[in-house]
Design an enzyme around this catalytic site. Sequence first.
Site, PDB file in Angstrom:
ATOM      1  CB  THR A  82      -0.697   0.270   1.230  1.00 20.01           C
ATOM      2  OG1 THR A  82      -1.780   1.062   0.892  1.00 20.01           O
ATOM      3  CG2 THR A  82      -0.102  -0.091   2.537  1.00 20.01           C
ATOM      4  CG  HIS A 134       4.755  -9.576  16.412  1.00 21.28           C
ATOM      5  ND1 HIS A 134       5.411  -8.782  16.007  1.00 21.28           N
ATOM      6  CD2 HIS A 134       4.260  -7.659  15.235  1.00 21.28           C
ATOM      7  CE1 HIS A 134       6.483  -7.673  15.312  1.00 21.28           C
ATOM      8  NE2 HIS A 134       4.636  -7.045  14.948  1.00 21.28           N
TER       9      HIS A 134
END
Length: 166
Positions: A82, A134
């Site tokens: 993006t 994560h």
Amino acid sequence: MLRQFPLLNSSLDDQAGEIILKQRVHLGLATNTDDGLTVPIVHDADRKGLFALAREIDRLATAAREHKLKLEELQGGTFTVTSTGAKGGVLATPILHHPQVAILGIHAVTKRPAVVNGQIVARDLGNLSLSLDHRVVDGAVGADFLYALIGQLQSPGEWLNAEDLK
């Protein structure tokens, strides 16, 4: 590059509790349209040379803005890129596109002061940001990916292949 960092080109199957490493690189490109962001997919992006990739990105972005994308051009992304650069943004936190586990933000390149050989000079500089799930990818792997990407961006000629020279 994602072949070197396979965890960034994966997904997490929450129900099975498994990481699924993707065998192919299908690059999502967040594209601004009159109706908001659309994310067309460059299938097998890692198999395209620099110029072929640029042509496909341009084709997909145009099709997105003209509402002419095919369904298959919106499906199967494994990693998304993006950008806030077109609007002048210099930093943002990209939001993950589930079930993907990583998204790269590319921000505006502008003239800024930099120290080169002990001297302050104006240089074209831009920021990159990387958001990670994560549960799958830790920050050290993400940092290694960003440094490798920076190295490639600083030497774009190394991306050229025989297809690009036609």
